[in-house]
Design a protein around this motif. Structure first.
Motif, mmCIF file in Angstrom:
data_model
loop_
_atom_site.group_PDB
_atom_site.id
_atom_site.type_symbol
_atom_site.label_atom_id
_atom_site.label_comp_id
_atom_site.label_asym_id
_atom_site.label_seq_id
_atom_site.Cartn_x
_atom_site.Cartn_y
_atom_site.Cartn_z
ATOM 1 N N VAL A 270 0.834 -1.200 0.000
ATOM 2 C CA VAL A 270 0.000 0.000 0.000
ATOM 3 C C VAL A 270 0.870 1.252 0.000
ATOM 4 N N ASN A 271 1.966 1.226 0.748
ATOM 5 C CA ASN A 271 2.864 2.380 0.768
ATOM 6 C C ASN A 271 3.408 2.684 -0.619
ATOM 7 N N GLY A 272 3.701 1.649 -1.379
ATOM 8 C CA GLY A 272 4.159 1.860 -2.744
ATOM 9 C C GLY A 272 3.071 2.463 -3.623
ATOM 10 N N ALA A 273 1.838 2.005 -3.458
ATOM 11 C CA ALA A 273 0.740 2.476 -4.291
ATOM 12 C C ALA A 273 0.381 3.931 -4.017
ATOM 13 N N ILE A 274 0.544 4.377 -2.784
ATOM 14 C CA ILE A 274 0.186 5.753 -2.437
ATOM 15 C C ILE A 274 1.357 6.719 -2.588
ATOM 16 N N GLY A 275 2.549 6.215 -2.934
ATOM 17 C CA GLY A 275 3.735 7.079 -2.968
ATOM 18 C C GLY A 275 4.093 7.531 -1.572
ATOM 19 N N GLY A 276 4.014 6.601 -0.621
ATOM 20 C CA GLY A 276 4.196 6.925 0.792
ATOM 21 C C GLY A 276 5.634 7.266 1.156
ATOM 22 N N SER A 277 5.772 7.789 2.343
ATOM 23 C CA SER A 277 7.040 8.313 2.844
ATOM 24 C C SER A 277 8.085 7.220 3.067
ATOM 25 N N THR A 278 9.348 7.583 2.845
ATOM 26 C CA THR A 278 10.455 6.692 3.205
ATOM 27 C C THR A 278 10.512 6.455 4.712
ATOM 28 N N ASN A 279 9.951 7.376 5.491
ATOM 29 C CA ASN A 279 9.947 7.187 6.939
ATOM 30 C C ASN A 279 9.128 5.983 7.365
ATOM 31 N N ALA A 280 8.180 5.574 6.530
ATOM 32 C CA ALA A 280 7.389 4.391 6.850
ATOM 33 C C ALA A 280 8.282 3.161 7.001
ATOM 34 N N VAL A 281 9.432 3.165 6.337
ATOM 35 C CA VAL A 281 10.336 2.013 6.421
ATOM 36 C C VAL A 281 10.794 1.806 7.862
ATOM 37 N N VAL A 282 11.367 2.841 8.470
ATOM 38 C CA VAL A 282 11.882 2.666 9.836
ATOM 39 C C VAL A 282 10.745 2.431 10.821
ATOM 40 N N HIS A 283 9.597 3.048 10.598
ATOM 41 C CA HIS A 283 8.506 2.893 11.553
ATOM 42 C C HIS A 283 7.892 1.493 11.497
ATOM 43 N N LEU A 284 7.662 0.963 10.307
ATOM 44 C CA LEU A 284 7.085 -0.381 10.227
ATOM 45 C C LEU A 284 8.067 -1.443 10.708
ATOM 46 N N LEU A 285 9.362 -1.236 10.439
ATOM 47 C CA LEU A 285 10.360 -2.176 10.970
ATOM 48 C C LEU A 285 10.318 -2.192 12.498
ATOM 49 N N ALA A 286 10.163 -1.014 13.098
ATOM 50 C CA ALA A 286 10.116 -0.930 14.560
ATOM 51 C C ALA A 286 8.855 -1.564 15.112
ATOM 52 N N ILE A 287 7.699 -1.295 14.491
ATOM 53 C CA ILE A 287 6.441 -1.883 14.960
ATOM 54 C C ILE A 287 6.497 -3.401 14.843
ATOM 55 N N ALA A 288 7.014 -3.895 13.716
ATOM 56 C CA ALA A 288 7.131 -5.342 13.534
ATOM 57 C C ALA A 288 8.006 -5.968 14.611
ATOM 58 N N GLY A 289 9.070 -5.264 14.979
ATOM 59 C CA GLY A 289 9.950 -5.773 16.028
ATOM 60 C C GLY A 289 9.252 -5.917 17.364
ATOM 61 N N ARG A 290 8.233 -5.097 17.623
ATOM 62 C CA ARG A 290 7.497 -5.179 18.886
ATOM 63 C C ARG A 290 6.544 -6.375 18.934
ATOM 64 N N VAL A 291 6.071 -6.842 17.777
ATOM 65 C CA VAL A 291 5.137 -7.971 17.767
ATOM 66 C C VAL A 291 5.798 -9.274 17.322
ATOM 67 N N GLY A 292 7.114 -9.226 17.124
ATOM 68 C CA GLY A 292 7.838 -10.449 16.804
ATOM 69 C C GLY A 292 7.730 -10.901 15.364
ATOM 70 N N VAL A 293 7.387 -9.970 14.453
ATOM 71 C CA VAL A 293 7.359 -10.296 13.031
ATOM 72 C C VAL A 293 8.721 -9.958 12.430
ATOM 73 N N ASP A 294 9.321 -10.913 11.762
ATOM 74 C CA ASP A 294 10.675 -10.750 11.208
ATOM 75 C C ASP A 294 10.585 -10.007 9.881
ATOM 76 N N LEU A 295 10.522 -8.681 9.953
ATOM 77 C CA LEU A 295 10.421 -7.838 8.770
ATOM 78 C C LEU A 295 11.786 -7.220 8.503
ATOM 79 N N THR A 296 12.199 -7.170 7.239
ATOM 80 C CA THR A 296 13.526 -6.664 6.892
ATOM 81 C C THR A 296 13.446 -5.680 5.729
ATOM 82 N N LEU A 297 14.571 -4.997 5.482
ATOM 83 C CA LEU A 297 14.660 -4.122 4.323
ATOM 84 C C LEU A 297 14.447 -4.889 3.019
#
Length: 580
Positions: A270-297
């Motif tokens: 969805v971030n790609g489709a909306i032309g979303g911010s690069t800041n979403a990268v660091v924020h989603l990585l951090a949120i995923a880390g809190r719920v134990g989802v192994d999300l990477t670059l």
């Protein structure tokens, strides 16, 4: 996705404080009643926290007090007891050195408040860009039922008949002044037009991107992301959110039930489709880390690479958030991506329904704002992740906001050791730089700034701007505002302040960028790179004490979300011991 509701009625968490006739129960309950609350409000109904980032020092969130009252109405109607409480409010427009320095502090505030208070579920009231991830991070670490309600974007800005995008226009006009195209008086006249109503940035900046991420993840009611702050429907959304959180508590529907790996994969697309911010990268990585989802670059690059950018909004396109809402908003985007097989529509949302069920009836009312795939702004949107000897752990670029002719480029480095060094040199007419050069900014990452400020979209030299040039390749370990644009490589990891290869780039070195090949290469012999790294010493000294010292000692890199190493994972909702 099937979800099994918890049996109801059952004894709620808040009853450990309020349910009974012991001395401790009377102590907790009695003090609450000094606010004029009837006894039967403590009879076992859900206690709903309203976690509010309202602050007059956070302009994007300054209207959230009114929205909180609307949430309360919904909570009362559904049979709950609403209790509003403040948490640290991080404002990008005013906090120095950067709001990103305090995102983790805000997340800690949220986490500890939720765990220590008699709360059964929480409404997360967010606006300015860092408040959305901070609230989600804190809520995930406790895992009580939680739902986001955003403050919404400002109305369109207009200046002399043209749309004015908050943030985006600021960068454009400041460059136009240096190029001699705009007077200072014109700039001052345009100032009010950039921010003419309550709300967050009216472009697809980080605030709107993160509101969209909350909705795409399933953590907000469908349609939440785009409603303007001053539209009556924003109040309705807050009211309905108040009703819904009570039902979520009854069903025991928690962030861990919603924030699965498929949910994060959906959000990236969805971030790609909306032309979303690069800041979403660091924020989603951090949120995923809190719920134990192994999300990477690598997930960001793989999942977003073939997603077309179909939302025609600044800074990538033409329109603003108000028009996005009128066109149908994020539900239209999600529906189209589901129909194209790019999203997993069976994931659960806070509504209790699947993502597809929430959007299946959405209609597009303006196909120039939300475009069909064959008329996309770019067929390959998303966030491109670059690697190479200059960014061994990765760097990011937003193709939809970059110049196509610079996506493959080789140029001579012009190096700025710090942001102060950049400011001292950039307006110097004797600076040896032209449009073919690559501007390099160091020591602006998580530890280097500290906090990883939004300075990566360095303004161009006046002598280049006067030629009519509006973009150059820029590389740094910093972030940039989601409202910004240009061929800007960001989040270069490891950052310069910890000895990443960026630290040893010198004036005159040749740098090669190839976005299609996903490479970022410093064209210097490996032996010379090794020699420079061996001789390198950090220019950054640890702060003397306080929160900034804690940040310096425990912050992780941009490639993993800039969270603290001791905050990853869920620590749960276990009630601390009662000391009374």
């Amino acid at each position: 996705m099937a979800f099994t509701k918890a049996p109801w009625p059952r004894r709620l968490r808040s009853q450990e404080w309020y349910g009974g006739t012991s001395r401790d129960n009377i102590y907790h309950r009695g003090w609450m009643r000094n606010q004029g609350l009837p006894y039967d409000l403590f009879d076992g109904r859900p206690v709903i926290g309203i976690c509010n980032t309202w602050s007059e020092l956070t302009p994007c969130n300054a209207h959230l007090r009114d929205l909180a009252e609307r949430v309360k109405r919904g909570v009362y109607e559904a049979g709950g007891l609403p209790v509003e409480f403040p948490v640290f409010s991080a404002a990008e427009s005013s906090l120095r050195p950067t709001a990103m320095l305090y995102r983790n502090l805000a997340a800690m505030d949220v986490e500890e408040a939720l765990r220590a208070q008699p709360i059964d579920g929480v409404v997360l009231m967010a606006g300015c860009d860092k408040t959305t991830p901070a609230l989600l991070m804190g809520a995930c670490s406790v895992d009580l039922p939680a739902i986001v309600v955003s403050g919404g974007p400002m109305l369109n800005g207009w200046f002399r008949g043209e749309r004015v995008g908050s943030g985006t226009a600021l960068w454009q006009m400041s460059e136009d002044i240096k190029a001699g195209k705009l007077t200072r008086e014109d700039f001052l006249e345009a100032e009010q037009a950039m921010s003419r109503s309550a709300g967050s940035c009216n472009t697809m900046g980080t605030a709107s991107s993160m509101a969209s991420m909350a909705e795409a993840l399933g953590m907000a009611l469908s349609g939440n992301a785009a409603i303007p702050a001053v539209d009556a429907r924003r109040r309705v959304m807050a009211h309905l959110t108040g009703r819904r959180i009570v039902e979520m508590v009854k069903d025991d529907l928690k962030p861990s039930d919603i924030l699965t790996r498929p949910a994060f994969e959906n959000a990236i697309r969805v971030n790609g489709a909306i032309g979303g911010s690069t800041n979403a990268v660091v924020h989603l990585l951090a949120i995923a880390g809190r719920v134990g989802v192994d999300l990477t670059l690598d997930d960001w690059d793989r999942l977003g690479r073939d997603v077309p950018t179909i939302v025609n909004l600044m800074p990538s396109g033409k329109y603003l958030m108000e028009e996005f809402f009128y066109a149908g908003g994020l539900p239209v985007v999600i529906k189209r991506l589901c129909e194209d097989g790019l999203l997993q529509g069976d994931v659960l949302t806070v509504s209790g329904e699947t993502l597809w069920d929430e959007v299946k009836d959405a209609r597009n009312w303006n196909e120039d704002v939300i475009r069909p795939a064959d008329k996309a702004l770019t067929p390959h949107g998303g966030i491109a992740v670059l690697r190479g000897n200059l960014a061994p752990l990765g760097a990011v670029i937003k193709p939809s906001a970059a110049s196509p002719h610079l996506m493959k480029h080789r140029g001579r480095a012009v190096v700025f050791e710090t942001i102060e060094h950049y400011k001292a040199r950039i307006n110097d007419e004797s600076l040896d730089i032209d449009e073919s050069c690559v501007m390099v900014l160091k020591n602006c990452g998580p530890r280097g700034y500290p906090g990883m400020a939004e300075v990566g979209n360095m303004g161009l030299p006046p002598k280049v701007l006067r030629k009519g040039i509006t973009d150059m390749v820029r590389i740094s370990d910093a972030r940039m505002s989601g409202t910004a644009y240009g061929t800007v490589v960001l989040h270069t990891s490891p950052e310069a302040a910890v000895g990443g290869p960026l630290a040893i780039v010198r004036d005159g070195d040749m740098i090669e960028l190839d976005v299609e090949a996903r490479t970022l290469h410093l064209d210097v012999p490996e032996a010379e790179i090794a020699r420079r790294l061996a001789a390198w010493t950090s220019p950054v000294s640890p702060p003397e004490g306080g929160y900034v010292r804690l940040f310096h000692e425990h912050v992780m890199g941009a490639d993993t979300g800039v969270d603290f190493d001791f905050l990853r994972g869920c620590r749960g909702k276990e009630v601390p011991r009662d000391s009374h």
